[in-house]
Design a protein around this motif. Structure first.
Motif, mmCIF file in Angstrom:
data_model
loop_
_atom_site.group_PDB
_atom_site.id
_atom_site.type_symbol
_atom_site.label_atom_id
_atom_site.label_comp_id
_atom_site.label_asym_id
_atom_site.label_seq_id
_atom_site.Cartn_x
_atom_site.Cartn_y
_atom_site.Cartn_z
ATOM 1 N N ASP A 1 0.855 -1.181 0.000
ATOM 2 C CA ASP A 1 0.000 0.000 0.000
ATOM 3 C C ASP A 1 0.897 1.239 0.000
ATOM 4 O O ASP A 1 1.244 1.782 1.053
ATOM 5 N N GLU A 2 1.267 1.692 -1.188
ATOM 6 C CA GLU A 2 2.214 2.797 -1.313
ATOM 7 C C GLU A 2 1.585 4.131 -0.910
ATOM 8 O O GLU A 2 2.276 5.027 -0.401
ATOM 9 N N GLU A 3 0.280 4.261 -1.129
ATOM 10 C CA GLU A 3 -0.389 5.487 -0.695
ATOM 11 C C GLU A 3 -0.339 5.614 0.822
ATOM 12 O O GLU A 3 -0.135 6.710 1.362
ATOM 13 N N ALA A 4 -0.500 4.481 1.524
ATOM 14 C CA ALA A 4 -0.381 4.505 2.985
ATOM 15 C C ALA A 4 1.041 4.861 3.401
ATOM 16 O O ALA A 4 1.251 5.593 4.374
ATOM 17 N N CYS A 5 2.027 4.345 2.676
ATOM 18 C CA CYS A 5 3.427 4.690 2.965
ATOM 19 C C CYS A 5 3.615 6.200 2.924
ATOM 20 O O CYS A 5 4.213 6.799 3.843
ATOM 21 N N LEU A 6 3.105 6.809 1.861
ATOM 22 C CA LEU A 6 3.294 8.255 1.715
ATOM 23 C C LEU A 6 2.514 9.028 2.764
ATOM 24 O O LEU A 6 2.964 10.092 3.221
ATOM 25 N N ARG A 7 1.353 8.496 3.161
ATOM 26 C CA ARG A 7 0.558 9.196 4.173
ATOM 27 C C ARG A 7 1.289 9.299 5.509
ATOM 28 O O ARG A 7 1.151 10.297 6.226
ATOM 29 N N ILE A 8 2.061 8.275 5.854
ATOM 30 C CA ILE A 8 2.748 8.320 7.155
ATOM 31 C C ILE A 8 4.203 8.761 7.029
ATOM 32 O O ILE A 8 4.897 8.905 8.031
ATOM 33 N N GLY A 9 4.675 8.960 5.781
ATOM 34 C CA GLY A 9 6.027 9.477 5.588
ATOM 35 C C GLY A 9 7.103 8.420 5.380
ATOM 36 O O GLY A 9 8.301 8.737 5.465
ATOM 37 N N TRP A 10 6.721 7.184 5.125
ATOM 38 C CA TRP A 10 7.686 6.125 4.834
ATOM 39 C C TRP A 10 7.762 5.882 3.325
ATOM 40 O O TRP A 10 6.758 6.037 2.612
ATOM 41 N N LYS A 11 8.924 5.479 2.858
ATOM 42 C CA LYS A 11 9.091 5.170 1.443
ATOM 43 C C LYS A 11 8.602 3.755 1.150
ATOM 44 O O LYS A 11 8.839 2.842 1.933
ATOM 45 N N PRO A 12 7.934 3.552 0.005
ATOM 46 C CA PRO A 12 7.576 2.196 -0.401
ATOM 47 C C PRO A 12 8.826 1.340 -0.577
ATOM 48 O O PRO A 12 9.941 1.865 -0.771
ATOM 49 N N PHE A 13 8.640 0.033 -0.529
ATOM 50 C CA PHE A 13 9.782 -0.881 -0.553
ATOM 51 C C PHE A 13 10.688 -0.634 -1.752
ATOM 52 O O PHE A 13 11.915 -0.544 -1.602
ATOM 53 N N HIS A 14 10.128 -0.535 -2.958
ATOM 54 C CA HIS A 14 10.986 -0.431 -4.143
ATOM 55 C C HIS A 14 11.782 0.865 -4.146
ATOM 56 O O HIS A 14 12.898 0.901 -4.685
ATOM 57 N N LYS B 1 21.324 -6.364 8.684
ATOM 58 C CA LYS B 1 20.784 -5.205 7.973
ATOM 59 C C LYS B 1 20.446 -5.590 6.527
ATOM 60 O O LYS B 1 21.232 -6.240 5.846
ATOM 61 N N GLY B 2 19.266 -5.188 6.075
ATOM 62 C CA GLY B 2 18.874 -5.419 4.687
ATOM 63 C C GLY B 2 18.222 -6.756 4.419
ATOM 64 O O GLY B 2 17.903 -7.059 3.265
ATOM 65 N N GLU B 3 18.024 -7.579 5.455
ATOM 66 C CA GLU B 3 17.450 -8.904 5.252
ATOM 67 C C GLU B 3 16.006 -9.005 5.730
ATOM 68 O O GLU B 3 15.439 -10.095 5.759
ATOM 69 N N THR B 4 15.391 -7.865 6.075
ATOM 70 C CA THR B 4 14.012 -7.885 6.555
ATOM 71 C C THR B 4 13.210 -6.806 5.836
ATOM 72 O O THR B 4 13.075 -5.676 6.335
ATOM 73 N N PRO B 5 12.672 -7.097 4.651
ATOM 74 C CA PRO B 5 11.802 -6.119 3.988
ATOM 75 C C PRO B 5 10.622 -5.756 4.881
ATOM 76 O O PRO B 5 9.987 -6.630 5.483
ATOM 77 N N ILE B 6 10.327 -4.461 4.984
ATOM 78 C CA ILE B 6 9.220 -3.963 5.804
ATOM 79 C C ILE B 6 8.173 -3.387 4.848
ATOM 80 O O ILE B 6 8.461 -2.450 4.090
ATOM 81 N N LEU B 7 6.962 -3.954 4.876
ATOM 82 C CA LEU B 7 5.924 -3.589 3.923
ATOM 83 C C LEU B 7 4.676 -3.125 4.665
ATOM 84 O O LEU B 7 4.241 -3.763 5.628
ATOM 85 N N ILE B 8 4.092 -2.008 4.204
ATOM 86 C CA ILE B 8 2.779 -1.613 4.700
ATOM 87 C C ILE B 8 1.744 -2.270 3.800
ATOM 88 O O ILE B 8 1.667 -1.977 2.599
ATOM 89 N N THR B 9 0.980 -3.184 4.351
ATOM 90 C CA THR B 9 0.019 -3.937 3.552
ATOM 91 C C THR B 9 -1.008 -4.569 4.472
ATOM 92 O O THR B 9 -0.808 -4.645 5.693
ATOM 93 N N GLY B 10 -2.127 -5.014 3.918
ATOM 94 C CA GLY B 10 -3.164 -5.627 4.723
ATOM 95 C C GLY B 10 -4.292 -4.664 5.062
ATOM 96 O O GLY B 10 -4.313 -3.511 4.618
ATOM 97 N N ASP B 11 -5.232 -5.119 5.858
ATOM 98 C CA ASP B 11 -6.450 -4.385 6.190
ATOM 99 C C ASP B 11 -6.126 -3.054 6.873
ATOM 100 O O ASP B 11 -5.580 -3.019 7.977
ATOM 101 N N THR B 12 -6.488 -1.965 6.212
ATOM 102 C CA THR B 12 -6.183 -0.637 6.775
ATOM 103 C C THR B 12 -6.996 -0.347 8.029
ATOM 104 O O THR B 12 -6.688 0.583 8.785
ATOM 105 N N ASN B 13 -8.050 -1.116 8.269
ATOM 106 C CA ASN B 13 -8.902 -0.881 9.433
ATOM 107 C C ASN B 13 -8.537 -1.750 10.636
ATOM 108 O O ASN B 13 -9.265 -1.768 11.630
ATOM 109 N N ARG B 14 -7.447 -2.461 10.555
ATOM 110 C CA ARG B 14 -7.014 -3.307 11.658
ATOM 111 C C ARG B 14 -5.614 -2.922 12.095
ATOM 112 O O ARG B 14 -4.822 -2.389 11.307
#
Length: 634
Positions: free
Chosen positions: A410-423, A579-592
């Motif tokens: 969820d790249e839009e969520a990333c930008l909303r909270i100020g984090w960069k999307p994974f790519h 370092k670099g071995e744990t991708p962090i992704l914003i994804t899943g139900d936005t209401n949980r």
């Protein structure tokens, strides 16, 4: 058996239909000829890439085992016991023969036909220096160790030295296929009757002497026959778009299932006409070769990818995503564990505007959405037909594998909270399109933080990370790969303390510490290879690990979640993350408020290549232009 049946069926069907027909084909359905009861007949191509490794000519086997130099190079699954007894057998029955052990000769490691490793070259050099006449390797009792131990036998055969590889019953077929896929027509085996690590010391000795020893003598002294070569040889190369079978829908299903081309579920017949519809949605030519990939070392064309996409029922406009996943197979570090008995299952996520345009879901229930499931099905067929991974042959998961899944971030969520999307964290532009392939050992816990305190949420994630080690109890590598799913609400709370994903990762590395006692216990009693209690006590084993630099052992404060259980203020711990071995992704139900740690293997990211007329191709299918899905950091 699969190869023999495959050959017979091809010959029968091409004989039956080896006459001229006036074909009329619409949407991949050909009207030639109708079956007796009026069912439509399909003409299909092969979804399997071509094996591109020439077979070597193997040296003659030994005339006798007298006055020979024999290398016993096994290092897995109680090899220190079984090979010790085999050495005793040589000394008893062939006293003039000189035996060299693993610590004197070394081992080759996994054998690659496209550029041998330094370890393989050093092993072959040592065999020549010691004038070794035969190599005995083993013990093959897991998917990865079979590839590793078989590598020593293959390396020996390539320089004209006869070999035999010892394996448990389940892994004998993997030994043979590993050899053929690397250019060795016949890799002789000695079959151990059961699981090495489940047998007592007395059983290991008895089976080595009574079961393995006679097989080893035969394997090293009896000449390889043409019948053996025919049993394991691969079919000859054909044009990638050659029609190989005609049949009704039901006959196509049976034929594909018989040849191991499906996951057991019905497939869309891969007709040339249907494949052509998919090829329009890629900038590549049908004949372009994407690579020659282990395990089967098959040459994979873009056409072959399209054949598997058709079979999987993937929408034709998903073709660029399918190609991207296949390109990820070039990454050996990511691909390496996919044959393991521990059951690494491949999966993938998509970044960039194409994910939003094509509807690759990132919300509630994401991996169960239709588009995501279709792409996951392609991964399953890709593993079979392009990678050559066959369950019970060389894909050796003890309890099988999870069905592959796909999703997007969820790249839009990333930008909303100020984090960069994974790519973007990997150096790609925000509106570039990427696919990342990874692998998982388990689906992980669905954790619900009952706090909005970012430090406490980080502690909970660190706690879960230390619990999510590779191979169950975490008895192999001390630091391992994982992927971290975080829903937007939890990420928003974390972002009040951690301005970037990298800052969160740094704190997790410092905090996700595992007590050395837990690590030592798992590594001692649940070791994936040999029985450690035959070598040293648990206390001695713990001391050994404490001196191993890879463990990163140090005295630290007791981790937060153990403070009420451990009375000391400081204990010896190991690091569980690099370092670099744990991708962090914003994804899943936005209401949980959830996070989920997915333990697994490495990952590989590639850019998805779209044709220059992409919008012209997809907009008639009901899609909006890709530019409408671009994001802007402001």
């Amino acid at each position: 058996m699969r190869k023999i049946l495959f050959f017979i069926l091809i010959q029968l069907n091409l004989f039956i239909f080896a006459q001229s027909y006036d074909e009329t084909c619409v949407d991949g359905v050909c009207s030639i000829p109708a079956s007796e009861d009026g069912e439509t007949i399909y003409s299909i191509v092969s979804p399997v890439g071509y094996h591109d490794v020439p077979m070597i000519k193997q040296a003659k086997r030994l005339d006798s085992l007298d006055n020979k130099n024999i290398a016993l190079v096994g290092g897995s699954f109680n090899a220190f016991t079984t090979f010790s007894e085999l050495k005793n057998c040589f000394e008893k029955f062939y006293p003039t023969t000189k035996i060299y052990l693993l610590d004197e000769v070394g081992a080759a490691g996994p054998y690659s036909v496209y550029g041998q490793s330094k370890k393989t070259k050093d092993f072959q050099k040592k065999l020549k220096e010691l004038k070794i006449d035969a190599v005995i390797s083993g013990n093959c009792g897991c998917g990865l160790c079979t590839t590793k131990e078989t590598g020593s036998s293959i390396a020996a055969e390539y320089i004209g030295i006869p070999s035999v590889t010892i394996g448990a019953p389940t892994f004998i077929s993997q030994i043979h296929s590993t050899g053929v896929n690397r250019g060795v027509p016949v890799l002789r085996t000695a079959e151990y009757p059961g699981a090495f690590s489940a047998d007592s010391y007395e059983e290991l000795i008895k089976n080595s002497r009574e079961i393995l020893w006679p097989q080893i003598i035969d394997a090293l002294t009896k000449e390889i026959t043409l019948e053996e070569i025919d049993l394991y040889k691969l079919s000859k190369k054909r044009p990638f778009d050659e029609t190989i079978y005609y049949g009704t829908f039901d006959e196509i299903q049976e034929y594909c299932l018989l040849n191991g081309w499906t996951d057991g579920l019905p497939v869309v017949p891969p007709t040339n006409e249907k494949i052509q519809e998919y090829l329009i949605f890629t900038p590549f030519k049908p004949s372009d070769i994407l690579g020659v990939f282990p395990l089967a070392y098959r040459e994979c064309s873009v056409y072959t990818v399209a054949a598997n996409a058709v079979m999987a029922g993937v929408p034709k406009e998903f073709m660029p995503l399918c190609i991207a996943f296949v390109q990820c197979l070039k990454n050996g570090e990511w691909r390496r564990p996919l044959a393991s008995t521990h059951g690494w299952s491949p999966y993938a996520w998509i970044n960039g505007p194409v994910a939003r345009q094509l509807g690759i879901d990132c919300g509630q229930g994401m991996i169960s959405e239709k588009n995501n499931k279709a792409l996951g099905r392609f991964i399953d067929l890709c593993m079979l037909n392009i990678g050559g991974y066959y369950t019970k042959e060389n894909r050796m998961g003890t309890s099988g594998y999870l069905t592959p899944w796909t999703f997007s971030e969820d790249e839009e969520a990333c930008l909303r909270i100020g984090w960069k999307p994974f790519h973007v964290t990997k150096g790609y532009d925000l509106n570039s399109n990427t696919l990342t392939a990874s692998s998982a050992l388990a689906w992980g816990n669905n954790v619900t933080p009952a706090t909005n305190n970012p430090k406490q949420i980080m502690n909970l994630i660190a706690f879960d990370i230390t619990e999510k080690q590779q191979n169950g109890l975490g008895n192999t590598n001390p630091q391992v790969f994982r992927t971290l799913f975080i829903t937007e609400n939890v990420a928003k709370d974390l972002a009040t303390e951690y301005k970037t994903k990298s800052q969160l990762e740094d704190d997790l590395i410092k905090t996700a510490l595992r007590p050395l006692d837990l690590r030592a216990y798992a590594h001692y009693w649940a070791n994936t290879g040999s029985q450690q209690f035959r070598k040293r006590t648990l206390k001695e084993h713990k001391f050994m690990l404490s001196k191993d630099k890879k463990e990163k052992v140090k005295k630290t404060a007791v981790p937060e979640w153990y403070k009420d259980l451990i009375k000391e203020d400081e204990i010896l711990t190991i690091s569980t993350m690099n370092k670099g071995e744990t991708p962090i992704l914003i994804t899943g139900d936005t209401n949980r408020n959830k996070f989920q740690v997915i333990p697994g293997g490495g990952y590989s990211t590639v850019e998805i290549k779209l044709p220059s007329n992409w919008n012209e191709l997809v907009m008639p299918l009901g899609y909006r232009s890709i530019e409408e899905f671009y994001l802007h950091e402001d």
